[in-house]
Design a protein around this motif. Structure first.
Motif, short mmCIF file in Angstrom:
data_model
loop_
_atom_site.label_atom_id
_atom_site.label_comp_id
_atom_site.label_asym_id
_atom_site.label_seq_id
_atom_site.Cartn_x
_atom_site.Cartn_y
_atom_site.Cartn_z
N GLN A 71 0.76 11.45 3.58
CA GLN A 71 0.35 12.11 4.83
C GLN A 71 0.94 13.57 4.85
O GLN A 71 2.01 13.86 4.69
N LEU A 78 -3.51 9.48 7.50
CA LEU A 78 -2.58 8.99 6.35
C LEU A 78 -3.98 8.59 5.18
O LEU A 78 -5.20 8.32 5.43
N TYR A 84 0.77 5.20 1.09
CA TYR A 84 -0.06 6.49 1.56
C TYR A 84 0.73 7.58 1.40
O TYR A 84 1.91 7.61 1.33
N PHE A 106 0.78 -1.03 -0.08
CA PHE A 106 0.01 0.08 -0.08
C PHE A 106 0.77 1.21 -0.03
O PHE A 106 1.78 1.31 0.73
N LEU A 156 -4.73 6.77 1.88
CA LEU A 156 -4.30 5.57 0.80
C LEU A 156 -4.34 6.15 -0.69
O LEU A 156 -5.27 6.73 -0.98
N ILE A 181 4.41 7.16 2.72
CA ILE A 181 4.49 6.02 3.44
C ILE A 181 4.19 4.62 2.75
O ILE A 181 2.93 4.78 2.35
N GLU A 222 -6.88 4.87 -5.67
CA GLU A 222 -7.89 5.37 -4.97
C GLU A 222 -8.66 6.56 -5.74
O GLU A 222 -7.84 7.07 -6.53
N ASP A 245 -1.95 -10.92 8.41
CA ASP A 245 -2.71 -9.83 7.86
C ASP A 245 -2.15 -8.49 8.35
O ASP A 245 -2.67 -7.34 7.85
N THR A 246 -1.18 -8.44 9.42
CA THR A 246 -0.83 -7.13 9.78
C THR A 246 -0.12 -6.47 8.73
O THR A 246 0.70 -6.84 7.94
N GLN A 247 -0.26 -5.20 8.79
CA GLN A 247 0.40 -4.19 7.93
C GLN A 247 1.62 -3.61 8.42
O GLN A 247 1.73 -3.26 9.69
N PHE A 265 4.41 -1.04 8.34
CA PHE A 265 4.92 0.20 7.53
C PHE A 265 6.37 0.52 7.63
O PHE A 265 7.20 0.16 8.20
N GLY A 266 6.74 1.00 6.37
CA GLY A 266 8.01 1.73 6.18
C GLY A 266 8.21 2.75 7.09
O GLY A 266 7.37 3.36 7.50
N PRO A 267 9.49 3.50 7.16
CA PRO A 267 9.76 4.49 7.97
C PRO A 267 9.49 5.71 7.45
O PRO A 267 9.52 6.68 7.75
N GLY A 268 8.94 5.83 6.00
CA GLY A 268 8.41 6.96 5.22
C GLY A 268 9.52 7.81 4.35
O GLY A 268 10.67 7.50 4.68
N TYR A 285 -7.34 -1.89 14.00
CA TYR A 285 -5.97 -1.72 14.23
C TYR A 285 -5.83 -0.39 14.97
O TYR A 285 -6.51 0.46 14.95
N ARG A 343 1.86 -6.41 3.30
CA ARG A 343 1.25 -7.49 3.83
C ARG A 343 1.52 -8.78 3.10
O ARG A 343 1.82 -8.52 1.82
N SER A 397 7.35 6.93 11.14
CA SER A 397 6.13 6.20 10.35
C SER A 397 5.36 5.70 11.46
O SER A 397 5.37 5.82 12.77
#
Lengths: 121, 111
Positions: free
Chosen positions: A38, A44, A36, A34, A46, A93, A59, A108-110, A112-115, B33, A97, B42
């Motif tokens: 911000q 965030l 995002y 994904f 998407l 960001i 989107e 299923d947990t997303q 996240f990268g550090p951005g 979540y 998954r 992040s």
């Protein structure tokens, strides 16, 4: 937990140039990634969902030709901001998954990268 | 369209106090979540809640889910300065595979 990296962490570019941001999953196979964006002090938003080997799903309101997404492998997705303008300045960001390589367990947990902070002058 | 509302949006509290952040969502969902975001950083995953009545705790934070009321809460017990951050809840719509985020709650814990 799984690790997702992004490169670069920050970038400053001139208006009209293109910028590529990489998102890598380091210890699992990211079947879905994904992207995002911000804005400061905002939530965030998407931009798109990409599945490995297929075209990204954008989107509503996100320009496909402006924000090019490629998810060519299970460990790498790229976002290219084409002909960037100051209004594209934002914090981008990625998240992923997928399946842990060692255990083959799907999560299923997303993660996240550090951005990546993009500033367009 | 799935909508996720958090309240409050901003919260200032003293160390040692308790407080609850609320997350309401508009349609049936698979899972909920909670994330934490520090300034310039992040998101860090805190909790994943999958079923009605689910409760998870980690340190001074406890999250719960009421799917009938479409409500999740994040309860802070005896707050400490290190908990200062922005907290987001996010909800997955059934089988959609993507999350919708709330606007976030910015928490400031003062000594």
């Amino acid at each position: 937990g799984a690790v997702v990296s992004q490169h670069p962490s920050w970038v400053i570019c001139k208006s009209g140039t293109s910028v590529k941001i990489e998102c890598r999953s380091l210890d699992f196979q990211a079947t879905t990634m994904f992207w995002y964006r911000q804005f400061p002090k905002k939530s965030l938003m998407l931009m798109a969902t990409s599945n490995e080997g297929s075209k990204a799903t954008y989107e509503q309101g996100v320009e496909k030709d402006k924000f090019l997404i490629n998810h060519a492998s299970l460990t790498l997705s790229t976002l290219t901001v084409t002909s960037a303008h100051p209004e594209d300045s934002s914090f981008y960001i990625c998240s992923a998954r997928g399946t842990y390589r060692m255990s083959l367990l799907y999560t299923d947990t997303q993660y996240f990268g550090p951005g990546t902070r993009l500033t367009v002058l | 369209e799935l909508k996720v509302e958090q309240n409050p949006l901003f919260l200032s509290m003293q160390e040692g106090k308790n407080y609850t952040i609320y997350c309401n969502y508009s349609t049936t969902s698979d899972r909920l979540y909670w994330y934490r975001q520090d300034p310039g950083k992040s998101l860090e995953s805190l909790f994943v809640l999958l079923s009605n009545g689910a409760v998870k705790q980690e340190g001074r934070l406890m999250a719960s889910l009421d799917t009938k009321a479409r409500l999740s809460t994040l309860h802070i017990t005896a707050a400490v300065h290190d908990l200062s951050a922005t907290y987001f809840c996010a909800v997955d719509k059934m089988k959609a595979g993507k999350s919708t985020f709330g606007d976030g709650t910015t928490l400031t814990v003062k000594p």
